[in-house]
Design an enzyme around this catalytic site. Structure first.
Site, PDB file in Angstrom:
ATOM      1  N   ASP A   1      -1.674  -0.406   5.749  1.00 36.84           N
ATOM      2  CA  ASP A   1      -1.991   0.020   7.302  1.00 36.84           C
ATOM      3  C   ASP A   1      -3.472   0.156   7.523  1.00 36.84           C
ATOM      4  OD1 ASP A   1      -2.436   2.129   5.362  1.00 36.84           O
ATOM      5  OD2 ASP A   1      -2.492   3.631   6.976  1.00 36.84           O
TER       6      ASP A   1
ATOM      7  N   ASP B   1       1.013  -1.205   0.031  1.00 29.68           N
ATOM      8  CA  ASP B   1       0.081  -0.017   0.138  1.00 29.68           C
ATOM      9  C   ASP B   1       0.951   1.186   0.058  1.00 29.68           C
ATOM     10  OD1 ASP B   1      -2.522   1.709   0.515  1.00 29.68           O
ATOM     11  OD2 ASP B   1      -1.643   2.083   2.364  1.00 29.68           O
ATOM     12  N   ARG B   2       0.446   2.330  -0.473  1.00 25.55           N
ATOM     13  CA  ARG B   2       1.217   3.852  -0.608  1.00 25.55           C
ATOM     14  C   ARG B   2       1.000   4.448   0.730  1.00 25.55           C
ATOM     15  NH1 ARG B   2       0.119   8.570  -4.661  1.00 25.55           N
ATOM     16  NH2 ARG B   2      -0.632   9.554  -2.794  1.00 25.55           N
ATOM     17  N   ASP B   3      -0.118   5.304   0.737  1.00 24.95           N
ATOM     18  CA  ASP B   3      -0.011   6.236   1.873  1.00 24.95           C
ATOM     19  C   ASP B   3      -0.317   5.542   3.564  1.00 24.95           C
ATOM     20  OD1 ASP B   3      -0.146   8.012   0.097  1.00 24.95           O
ATOM     21  OD2 ASP B   3      -2.347   8.065  -0.147  1.00 24.95           O
TER      22      ASP B   3
ATOM     23  N   ARG C   1     -10.963  -0.466  -7.109  1.00 25.65           N
ATOM     24  CA  ARG C   1     -10.705   0.334  -5.862  1.00 25.65           C
ATOM     25  C   ARG C   1     -10.698  -0.927  -4.757  1.00 25.65           C
ATOM     26  NH1 ARG C   1     -11.328   4.794  -2.932  1.00 25.65           N
ATOM     27  NH2 ARG C   1     -12.431   4.737  -0.811  1.00 25.65           N
ATOM     28  N   LYS C   2      -9.678  -0.853  -3.975  1.00 24.98           N
ATOM     29  CA  LYS C   2      -9.578  -1.864  -2.886  1.00 24.98           C
ATOM     30  C   LYS C   2     -10.836  -1.599  -1.803  1.00 24.98           C
ATOM     31  CE  LYS C   2      -5.555  -0.421  -1.756  1.00 24.98           C
ATOM     32  NZ  LYS C   2      -4.096  -0.223  -0.906  1.00 24.98           N
TER      33      LYS C   2
ATOM     34  N   ASN D   1      -5.274   3.109  -3.397  1.00 29.33           N
ATOM     35  CA  ASN D   1      -6.470   3.876  -3.814  1.00 29.33           C
ATOM     36  C   ASN D   1      -6.189   5.537  -3.966  1.00 29.33           C
ATOM     37  OD1 ASN D   1      -8.044   1.630  -3.885  1.00 29.33           O
ATOM     38  ND2 ASN D   1      -9.176   1.810  -1.892  1.00 29.33           N
ATOM     39  N   GLN D   2      -6.556   5.858  -5.017  1.00 31.26           N
ATOM     40  CA  GLN D   2      -6.123   7.456  -5.053  1.00 31.26           C
ATOM     41  C   GLN D   2      -7.634   8.414  -5.399  1.00 31.26           C
ATOM     42  OE1 GLN D   2      -3.538   9.329  -3.675  1.00 31.26           O
ATOM     43  NE2 GLN D   2      -2.990   7.118  -3.223  1.00 31.26           N
TER      44      GLN D   2
END
Length: 427
Positions: free
Chosen positions: A376, A247-249, A350-351, A290-291
């Site tokens: 997270d 995951d990113r953020d 989308r997750k 997801n963005q």
């Protein structure tokens, strides 16, 4: 192209053999390359030789002992990376691979050929992320994998870049040959490919497979280690791959709620070490994120791409790389003041839906049952469970406190680095 002297590895060659004849794991670099070609049914081989050429011709002869047929073009004076193509004008009547003689690789060449022909390409470059983009030639691609320009490693880069490096493997149409009209020193990228880019028929074939240039003694030692541990062979896309999805953020970078400008993006502590560890393992490293900032109208797709270029640049400058980045710009709920309704859809990517994972699995032959997702939030854990993967929840970012799903991860770790260490230890 096997005529290289290898000035940076003279301590190993003693100027007694050409660089492609350096022994790695008991046989010359060139023999490793020929083994890969033969595995994919490519047995008609022309070797362009020059410096200490007898070391090559005396070893391989006509190739019969290696299950191939070898012809030689000998350069009395070095003709650069393309000058010898002049001598192929009456020999080649179909698409052909051009391989630099100072790389170790193991790729699905059949898959690359399928891409080349599907795109009706005149020149296809094998491009991949690597751990030293700062001293490599970069390839700039558009959304259709068309090459927009080449950025030489000698240029000053004061911008964030995608880590797509020219790996030294090309697929060329015979239509390229008229661009080399005489046997003089010619640079393939500068004098041929750059001239063809305007035709919109030059493409970059993106792949995470193993290709390593052997420009320094350290890289040669690394390649030897990778051969012995099986990493070189296992990365071939004809074989099922294992992946660590990240995951990113809040996992890879610091959590800032909605990040819609590159200035807001900062890596989490330990991320560089974590990604480097994945790069040195048998796992691919792919970001899935997801963005919804796009759907909410906070920024554009181009802005998200710029943020990801910053991410790749920060990693690349410290010897780490991502094999791919997939993101969902959608959000299903209407009613935000500046929302972009084009992206206000109930999508499959989308997750916690698994569309991004399924796409990655299709692109890179990934066995999801042997793969992991690290995130997270409970959304990340639910995504992994839905895809039949193993899951890790990190105690950074939202720390699983989003509360959207009643799920339990396989492992809980303090941060991304600890999560990666645990996964690799369990492998």
């Amino acid at each position: 192209m096997a005529g290289g002297k290898g000035t940076r590895v003279l301590a190993l060659t003693n100027d007694e053999i050409p660089k492609p004849m350096l022994s790695i794991c008991g046989k010359p670099i060139l023999e490793h390359q020929i083994d890969v070609l033969k595995k994919h049914g490519i047995t008609d081989i022309t070797l362009v030789v020059g410096h200490r050429s007898s070391a090559i011709s005396n070893y391989f002869l006509d190739g019969a002992g290696f299950g191939v047929s070898i012809e030689y073009i000998e350069e009395e004076l070095p003709l650069g990376t393309a000058g010898a193509l002049y001598y192929l004008r009456n020999r080649v009547h179909d698409d052909f691979f051009l391989v630099y003689g100072d790389i170790i690789y193991d790729i699905d060449m059949t898959k690359m050929l399928e891409f080349h022909r599907q795109k009706h390409s005149v020149v296809t470059l094998f491009v991949h992320p690597n751990s030293h983009p700062y001293d490599s030639d970069l390839v700039v691609l558009d959304s259709n994998d068309r090459v927009v320009r080449l950025d030489s490693k000698t240029n000053t880069r004061n911008y964030y870049f995608d880590n797509y490096v020219n790996a030294g493997i090309f697929l060329l149409s015979p239509d390229v040959l008229p661009y080399v009209s005489e046997p003089t020193s010619t640079d393939l990228e500068r004098d041929v490919i750059t001239r063809l880019i305007h035709s919109s028929k030059v493409f970059g074939y993106r792949s995470p497979e193993y290709v390593r240039d052997l420009g320094t003694p350290e890289r040669i030692r690394d390649a030897e280690s990778d051969i012995m541990t099986g990493i070189v062979t296992s990365r071939n896309l004809s074989l099922p791959q294992k992946c660590i999805f990240v995951d990113r953020d809040g996992t890879l970078n610091q959590y800032r709620d909605f990040i819609y400008h590159e200035s807001q993006f900062q890596l989490e502590e330990g991320t560089l070490d974590a990604v480097r560890a994945i790069n040195q393992s048998k796992y691919l490293c792919i970001v899935v994120t997801n963005q919804p900032v796009v759907a909410r109208g906070l920024c554009t797709v181009d802005d998200v791409d710029q943020i990801h270029r910053k991410m790749k640049t920060l990693l690349g400058n410290q010897g780490a790389y991502l094999d791919d980045v997939l993101y969902c710009p959608h959000h299903p709920d209407l009613g935000y003041p500046e929302e972009n309704r084009v992206y206000k859809i109930d999508c499959k990517c989308r997750k916690p839906k698994t569309g991004m994972l399924q796409l990655a699995a299709q692109m890179y032959n990934i066995d999801l049952s042997q793969s992991w997702i690290i995130g997270d939030t409970t959304v990340d854990i639910q995504t992994g469970i839905a895809a039949g993967m193993k899951t890790v929840l990190v105690q950074t970012g939202q720390r699983g406190m989003d509360g959207k799903y009643d799920v339990k991860p396989d492992i809980t770790s303090r941060n991304l680095f600890e999560a990666v260490q645990t996964i690799i230890q369990l492998s």
